[in-house]
Write an enzyme that holds these catalytic residues in place. Structure first.
Site, PDB file in Angstrom:
ATOM      1  N   HIS A 132       0.874  -1.183   0.000  1.00  0.00           N
ATOM      2  CA  HIS A 132       0.000   0.000   0.000  1.00  0.00           C
ATOM      3  C   HIS A 132       0.909   1.232   0.000  1.00  0.00           C
ATOM      4  O   HIS A 132       2.030   1.179   0.514  1.00  0.00           O
ATOM      5  CB  HIS A 132      -0.832  -0.062   1.282  1.00  0.00           C
ATOM      6  N   GLN A 212      -4.234  -5.059   7.017  1.00  0.00           N
ATOM      7  CA  GLN A 212      -5.252  -5.961   6.447  1.00  0.00           C
ATOM      8  C   GLN A 212      -5.249  -7.333   7.099  1.00  0.00           C
ATOM      9  O   GLN A 212      -6.000  -8.213   6.679  1.00  0.00           O
ATOM     10  CB  GLN A 212      -5.023  -6.113   4.938  1.00  0.00           C
ATOM     11  N   LYS A 235     -10.016  -0.744  10.709  1.00  0.00           N
ATOM     12  CA  LYS A 235     -10.117  -1.940   9.852  1.00  0.00           C
ATOM     13  C   LYS A 235     -10.358  -3.188  10.698  1.00  0.00           C
ATOM     14  O   LYS A 235     -10.304  -4.305  10.220  1.00  0.00           O
ATOM     15  CB  LYS A 235      -8.853  -2.094   9.010  1.00  0.00           C
ATOM     16  N   CYS A 373      -4.738   2.541  -3.548  1.00  0.00           N
ATOM     17  CA  CYS A 373      -3.502   3.040  -2.921  1.00  0.00           C
ATOM     18  C   CYS A 373      -2.351   2.074  -3.152  1.00  0.00           C
ATOM     19  O   CYS A 373      -1.519   1.852  -2.260  1.00  0.00           O
ATOM     20  CB  CYS A 373      -3.690   3.297  -1.425  1.00  0.00           C
TER      21      CYS A 373
HETATM   22  N1  PLP Z   1      -1.560  -0.676   4.772  1.00  0.00           N
HETATM   23  C1  PLP Z   1      -2.490  -1.374   4.120  1.00  0.00           C
HETATM   24  C2  PLP Z   1      -2.159  -2.736   3.597  1.00  0.00           C
HETATM   25  C3  PLP Z   1      -3.771  -0.832   3.936  1.00  0.00           C
HETATM   26  O1  PLP Z   1      -4.695  -1.530   3.275  1.00  0.00           O
HETATM   27  C4  PLP Z   1      -4.041   0.462   4.444  1.00  0.00           C
HETATM   28  C5  PLP Z   1      -5.358   1.087   4.216  1.00  0.00           C
HETATM   29  O2  PLP Z   1      -6.105   0.716   3.343  1.00  0.00           O
HETATM   30  C6  PLP Z   1      -3.024   1.131   5.130  1.00  0.00           C
HETATM   31  C7  PLP Z   1      -1.806   0.540   5.271  1.00  0.00           C
HETATM   32  C8  PLP Z   1      -3.246   2.495   5.695  1.00  0.00           C
HETATM   33  O3  PLP Z   1      -4.154   2.445   6.742  1.00  0.00           O
HETATM   34  P1  PLP Z   1      -4.684   3.820   7.411  1.00  0.00           P
HETATM   35  O4  PLP Z   1      -5.238   4.648   6.297  1.00  0.00           O
HETATM   36  O5  PLP Z   1      -5.715   3.371   8.376  1.00  0.00           O
HETATM   37  O6  PLP Z   1      -3.506   4.463   8.069  1.00  0.00           O
END
Ligand code: PLP
Length: 416
Positions: A132, A212, A235, A373
């Site tokens: 991500h 995730q 999440k 993302c």
């Molecule tokens: N890492 C992964 C694999 C994600 O899917 C996400 C969000 O979709 C994030 C990091 C970032 O999470 P947050 O926006 O809650 O900081």
């Protein structure tokens, strides 16, 4: 008894599970809501909403600051949430739990406070092709500041990390490895313990992005052997604005503060400041106190459901959705490992993922369409965007059928 205990057997008691999530019991655009965007954010059960409300109604005050009783009660609630998060991750101590806004902030904290001081020009930080943006950009920023390079571990077409390529990428210049536990696009569960083993054999510390993973499988940071583990509350059926950075005590003790302000100091004068021990050193300013309470309630909920029940339920639904989707002509699923977590990302030939998302939404089915993302991963698969349905504990077989019906409808519209 916690309000989620009625959920302990998924399947026969799915109706009871769903009752815990009143947001699901509505129609959107005249159709029953089918919520399949759980990888973006999960819905909150009554147990979480009630815990936050009860805390705000009875115990709310600022933490760590007041001698008055209310502040002590708020501090107790906040610190017991920290202990709960520590037990959830099987951390050695709750002192290893830093409350942050979410996974993104946790990764930035480690990049700036742990990695940045160790990076020299020519050094390398290793990430993977399935990260991500939250686990790419913070490393890119510190690499740029230090004159270091970002290297990338490749993946197979099926969405598996190429661990054979890993030893060659772990050079004498590698200072850090950052890898996701579960891909938000492919659903692949990475063999993090093995990756850590290989990295540590080269003296390379490892951060694991658990954003995730935490809603789908049990996490034991000591068994994984990693150096840092991060996740977001929202999440995990908890609130936004609260997340966890777990770091090994010896790392946290050696790291400088990330932000300055109240709560992270020991003494302050205009000449110099001394800093508190971790985790307070990394928690400048008033934290999301109610968020921590909500996160603790969310952890209780997920644990009372049981990992085996969650896994079996989500796996059965995923299999159903994938089998049915694959019968639609021109539909291609990205990420085909057998043991994947509840995510199905796909494209349908001749239909842009955004059009697919819009048509499916008109049927009441909420999926995500876009780059998720993970732009480099989209490039790896040669697409600009994908449609993604992602599962939670409250999804049903009916949801899967609604998804497939809606995608079929989109296919028929474009075929006409
Ligand atoms: N890492 C992964 C694999 C994600 O899917 C996400 C969000 O979709 C994030 C990091 C970032 O999470 P947050 O926006 O809650 O900081």
């Amino acid at each position: 008894m916690n309000a989620c205990e009625s959920l302990s057997t998924l399947g026969p008691q799915l109706a009871a599970v769903r009752e815990q999530f009143p947001i699901l019991a509505q129609t959107l655009r005249g159709k029953p809501l089918v919520y399949l965007d759980n990888a973006a954010t999960t819905q909150k059960p009554l147990a979480v909403l009630d815990a936050m409300r009860a805390f705000e109604l009875r115990d709310y005050a600022n933490v760590h600051r007041g001698v008055h009783l209310l502040s002590q009660r708020a501090t107790d609630a906040f610190e017991s949430a920290r202990a709960k998060a520590a037990a959830f991750l099987h951390a050695a101590s709750s002192k290893e739990i830093v409350f942050v806004r979410g996974a993104t902030e946790a990764i930035n904290l480690v990049a700036q406070s742990f990695a940045r001081p160790r990076l020299q020009p020519g050094d390398e930080v290793l990430v993977t092709a399935m990260e991500h943006h939250a686990n790419i950009v913070p490393w890119q920023m510190v690499c740029e500041a230090a004159g270091a390079k970002l290297r990338v571990l490749p993946i197979s077409d099926g969405g598996v990390l190429d661990l054979q390529a890993l030893p060659a990428l772990l050079t004498t210049r590698t200072r850090m490895l950052a890898v996701t536990h579960v891909s938000n696009v492919l659903g692949t569960v990475n063999d993090v313990a093995r990756i850590v083993q290989l990295a540590h054999a080269h003296g390379v510390p490892v951060l694991v992005d658990g954003a995730q993973a935490v809603a789908h499988l049990p996490v034991d940071v000591q068994a994984l052997g990693c150096d840092f583990y991060v996740f977001s509350g929202h999440k995990l059926y908890g609130p936004t604005g609260i997340g966890v950075l777990w770091g090994r005590a010896e790392h946290l003790a050696a790291m400088p503060p990330y932000q300055g302000g109240g709560d992270m100091i020991r003494t302050v004068s205009f000449e110099f400041t001394t800093y508190a021990d971790p985790p307070a050193r990394f928690e400048a300013g008033t934290p999301h106190i109610t968020g921590a309470v909500g996160l603790a309630a969310a952890i209780d909920c997920v644990q009372s459901l049981g990992w085996d029940a969650i896994r079996a339920h989500e796996r059965a639904l995923l299999e159903l959705a994938q089998n049915e989707l694959l019968r639609i002509p021109g539909l291609r699923i990205h990420g085909t490992v057998a043991d994947k977590i509840g995510v199905v990302s796909f494209n349908v030939e001749g239909i842009h993922a955004h059009d697919l998302g819009t048509i499916v939404d008109a049927e009441g089915v909420a999926i995500r369409a876009g780059h998720h993302c993970a732009m480099p991963l989209m490039q790896r698969y040669g697409v600009a965007a994908m449609a993604r349905a992602s599962l939670g504990v409250y999804n049903t077989e009916g949801d899967m059928h609604a998804l497939v019906r809606a995608v079929r409808k989109a296919h028929a519209m474009f075929a006409a």
